[in-house]
Write an enzyme that holds these catalytic residues in place. Sequence first.
Site, short mmCIF file in Angstrom:
data_model
loop_
_atom_site.label_atom_id
_atom_site.label_comp_id
_atom_site.label_asym_id
_atom_site.label_seq_id
_atom_site.Cartn_x
_atom_site.Cartn_y
_atom_site.Cartn_z
CD GLU A 1 86.55 -17.43 35.61
OE1 GLU A 1 86.53 -16.99 36.77
OE2 GLU A 1 86.05 -16.81 34.64
CB SER B 1 45.98 -57.31 5.19
OG SER B 1 44.66 -57.27 4.71
#
Length: 769
Positions: free
Chosen positions: A79, A337
């Site tokens: 690029e 519990s």
Amino acid sequence: MRWRHRYLFGVLPVLFILGLWLADKLWPLPLNEAHPARIVVSADGTPLWRFADGNGIWRYPVTLEEVSPRYLEALINYEDRFFWKHPGINPFSVLRAAWQDLRNGEVISGGSTLTMQVARLLDPHPRTFGGKVRQVWRAMQLEWHLSKEQILTLYLNRAPFGGTLQGVGAASWAYLGKSPAQLSYSDAALLAVLPQAPSRLRPDRWPQRAEAARNKVLKRMAEQGVWPPRLVKESLEEPVWLAPRQMPQLAPLFSRYLASRTRAHKIPTTLDASLQRQLEEIAMNWKGQLPPRSSLALLVVDHTTMEVRGWVGSPDINDESRFGHVDMVTAIRSPGSVLKPFIYGMALDDGLIHPSSLLQDVPRRFGDYRPGNFDTGFHGPVSMSEALVRSLNLPAVQVLEAYGPKRFAARLRNVGLDLRFPSGSEPNLSIILGGGGARLDRLVAAYSAFARHGRAAQLRIQPDQPLVERPLLSPGAAWIIRRILAGEALPQPDASLPAVVPLAWKTGTSYGYRDAWAIGINSRYLIGVWTGRPDSTPVAGQFGLGSAVPLLNQVNNLLQASSGVQQVRLPTDPRPPSVSRGNICWPGGQHLPPGDSNCRRRLSSWLLDKSEPPTLQAPGQESIQGIKQLIWRDKTGNRVAADCPDAREQNIELWPLPLEPWLPLGERRAVRLPPVSQACPPRQKNDVTPLLLLGVREGAILKRLPGQAELPLRLTSQGGQGERWWFLNGDAVGENGAGVALTLDKSGRYQVLVLDEAGQVAAANFSVQ
């Protein structure tokens, strides 16, 4: 005139620079986003869940170091070869593009550098001459304000890759299913060219076009000598074929929870993506077995590091009928519990009990509070370890009463388990049976104390979180409780004791079957399970052992079978020096020599610091129902007064009075105490046990059921001696037995009274409405 020219030549550059500065202030770079895209990732970087920006775009933010060098080589050399040298624009490229455009009468090439492409991504503009000027201006601003590395990073995270994907990170995971740091030469070339025409080259839709564009980049890399020709040739032979795009769809509720706590664009976590996927599959498979409108939650934590490895807040976030949008990991629920192991561990450290201490599983009333057991029955004398394994309620309440509920809640709050109570109420005895609300994540974190030598640590959901822990129990108490929960309550020699503790677990069921819990501790992980309805509606038949434990076992089997666990040496939990083996006797709870008549039952037990606390008695039992009694006997063995001739003293240990109905006849007080001498009886007849009235309390207000004219009332007695006589408002009622059934058909005040042969009376006044 010359001085004016010199003046103009000196002022114009200054004005030009001031103009640029002013323009930069008036039209600053648009770097900030109002609603940025965000991504939540696992410990290895796998995307879990995405939060798109206002345009539906999602990104996977990366830095230069997190991207494969092959991709950077392909991108820059294809690029913008002079990216590191030009000032934002490449004059030669711009002139070449302008000549091509003029010659063809249309835009053929833009001559854009990577900086100019970033400028266009930040500030989109039309492909006109004015737009190109604007692009050049933005490129100059970028070079002015940012370094080359920062500009390249912006490109890596903003470049379009088709559809709603932006950035090489999102494209790599969506198209290739891998991290951008693991790109091959072929992958790097493909991703380098896609932003040129992201819609036309999408590899999931147009693989042939994408392959042709990739090959162009590969050949360019070979021509420029960037990559070896042999590797390029091998890459050219690889076809481009991809499955449909892979979208991040794991841990949605966890991601939402974490995103609310941070503003970062990329949110790293400690989750294991593979384990999370398997847990979500388990949850989805269990969804069909759950009752209607019910949900579940799963939590897996590595207790060696406290990193959360799996988090499932609901089986299906899209199932509105099951409130799938509600994260039950962080919801406040009644823990049932589940808190019992903590009170037993704290009582061990306090010297109140040891694992074989005699506790009383008998009916008791604590003011207006009268707890019962899950199975609605009572079991009489039980050891602490048996009470914990069987999750009996009355023994836990007995121990909490001795320890103190406020103190208990404060100790838990200190390590991060902040129990929630109704407005205006304080911790009371019901806390041990689920009377205070708690969150699954906080409960699991507190359970880490049993795996981390008594120190409870906070969960770590992000890798940069420090490990924070506080002491909750001593190492010895934590070790003992964990072994009991793992089914190893009986002492064993160290050679026979497994160093790697098997799965230890505890269940919980809240009042009305609203919540079912199971929390487990295996060699490496903490596992938390919750099932129930998020709207707190009772679910008949749902309880911890039947609903949550099967799911716990399935998750534990998954963890044990995983290759990672097998390859890593499993953590061991050796017996601490403070824990030893011993033998104690009931009912006294302490060691007695062989042959001692007061040792009615001998038990083997773990001991903490060699402590043998005597049997814990409930308040009020110490004097009239005490265990140790001093008596005097004559030569014939009968009980006499202390000042009788030939009287010799003897200590005798008796079972607590409330246990009488569950004792064999030979162990009851009437049999254990010697007969009274008629010639020289003791001044006080201590053999008469107190008479108790059960079934109604003093001052109670009883109401008949709607539509019922009568109120049935069942009363019983405990203790006392001989026959019983029952009276209602002074009139004899029922048979002369231990209990009576009454039927009350009128409103008003009543008094019930029971009398035994020793003349003892127990009475209660109550009202019927």
